[in-house]
Scaffold this motif. Structure first.
Motif, PDB file in Angstrom:
ATOM      1  N   LYS A   1       0.840  -1.206   0.000  1.00  0.00           N
ATOM      2  CA  LYS A   1       0.000   0.000   0.000  1.00  0.00           C
ATOM      3  C   LYS A   1       0.872   1.252   0.000  1.00  0.00           C
ATOM      4  O   LYS A   1       0.581   2.236  -0.686  1.00  0.00           O
TER       5      LYS A   1
ATOM      6  N   ASP B   1      -1.791  12.024   3.428  1.00  0.00           N
ATOM      7  CA  ASP B   1      -2.550  11.661   4.640  1.00  0.00           C
ATOM      8  C   ASP B   1      -2.823  10.161   4.678  1.00  0.00           C
ATOM      9  O   ASP B   1      -2.734   9.532   5.747  1.00  0.00           O
ATOM     10  N   ARG B   2      -3.166   9.584   3.535  1.00  0.00           N
ATOM     11  CA  ARG B   2      -3.419   8.138   3.486  1.00  0.00           C
ATOM     12  C   ARG B   2      -2.148   7.351   3.771  1.00  0.00           C
ATOM     13  O   ARG B   2      -2.182   6.303   4.425  1.00  0.00           O
TER      14      ARG B   2
ATOM     15  N   LEU C   1       1.024   4.185  -2.909  1.00  0.00           N
ATOM     16  CA  LEU C   1       0.726   5.586  -2.623  1.00  0.00           C
ATOM     17  C   LEU C   1       1.862   6.492  -3.080  1.00  0.00           C
ATOM     18  O   LEU C   1       1.622   7.610  -3.567  1.00  0.00           O
TER      19      LEU C   1
ATOM     20  N   ASP D   1      -1.720   7.291   7.397  1.00  0.00           N
ATOM     21  CA  ASP D   1      -2.656   6.320   7.992  1.00  0.00           C
ATOM     22  C   ASP D   1      -2.096   4.895   7.884  1.00  0.00           C
ATOM     23  O   ASP D   1      -2.204   4.103   8.830  1.00  0.00           O
ATOM     24  N   VAL D   2      -1.523   4.567   6.733  1.00  0.00           N
ATOM     25  CA  VAL D   2      -0.945   3.234   6.544  1.00  0.00           C
ATOM     26  C   VAL D   2       0.226   3.032   7.502  1.00  0.00           C
ATOM     27  O   VAL D   2       0.405   1.953   8.084  1.00  0.00           O
TER      28      VAL D   2
ATOM     29  N   SER E   1      -4.141  14.534   0.162  1.00  0.00           N
ATOM     30  CA  SER E   1      -4.939  13.344   0.451  1.00  0.00           C
ATOM     31  C   SER E   1      -4.074  12.084   0.415  1.00  0.00           C
ATOM     32  O   SER E   1      -4.180  11.224   1.295  1.00  0.00           O
ATOM     33  N   VAL E   2      -3.205  11.992  -0.588  1.00  0.00           N
ATOM     34  CA  VAL E   2      -2.333  10.818  -0.699  1.00  0.00           C
ATOM     35  C   VAL E   2      -1.363  10.767   0.473  1.00  0.00           C
ATOM     36  O   VAL E   2      -1.135   9.701   1.072  1.00  0.00           O
TER      37      VAL E   2
END
Length: 208
Positions: free
Chosen positions: A25, A45-46, A29, A49-50, A42-43
């Motif tokens: 993941k 932030d994701r 990203l 999160d990962v 957004s990317v």
């Protein structure tokens, strides 16, 4: 016939596999960050999160080690493998966030060699994720660590060529400093994948 007195504790293998798929993941990203018109924040932030999910998996693994009387292989190796998988994710997240925070994705284009390095990382992540479930049987792992080593060499070459380009005068000094931080994190992630493979090789040799 060889008998093993170690239990086959499935939870450990599942945690390793989850951690490895999080790396896939992460590299996906990183690839997204270079796409035109992407929502960079957004990317990023994701990706964070990962990374947080990977931290949770590592903590869960450590708790499992401390609550298990007999582990499927040496506790030190379990700690080491869990920590090294987390290290890879830390480097991936750092590279992605620096790309975003430094505004490097706003450049007309990122250096081709940077894309090559991310491609190597993506291949390493996928191969690692595919290999991790095979820890349970300790079979058919040799091709994995050989390929990871080959890819790490490819990453080293891309890194060296990228440094040559950065210091060629194509970019202003501030951009060079920013990019150098990013590529150092990418190269560190590439090395960290090899550390994971080396630890798996050590475990496989001990358990053979």
């Amino acid at each position: 016939m060889k008998f093993s007195f170690r239990p086959v504790e499935g939870a450990f293998y599942e945690l390793f596999t989850r951690a490895a798929y999080n790396l896939v993941k992460g590299t996906e990203l990183l690839n997204e960050l270079a796409l035109p018109g992407v929502d960079v924040q957004s990317v990023a932030d994701r990706l964070t999160d990962v990374e947080h999910d990977s931290d949770s998996i590592t903590h869960e693994l450590y708790k499992k080690i401390n609550s298990t009387f007999i582990t499927p292989f040496d506790r030190e190796d379990i700690y080491s493998l869990g920590s090294q998988l987390d290290d890879v994710m830390d480097h991936l997240e750092a590279a992605g966030n620096l790309l975003y925070l430094y505004g490097l994705t706003a450049l007309p284009s990122l250096p081709r060699e940077m894309h090559e390095l991310v491609t190597v990382l993506d291949q390493q992540a996928k191969i690692t994720a595919e290999a991790m479930p095979r820890l349970r049987s300790m079979k058919n792992l040799e091709e994995y660590w050989i390929e990871i080593n080959r890819l790490e060499n490819d990453g080293d070459r891309a890194y060296r060529m990228l440094l040559v380009r950065l210091f060629s005068g194509e970019y202003d000094a501030l951009t060079v400093l920013k990019m150098k931080e990013v590529v150092d994190e990418l190269e560190a992630a590439c090395d960290a994948f090899e550390h994971v493979a080396n630890t798996i090789e050590t475990i496989a040799v001990k358990e053979s």
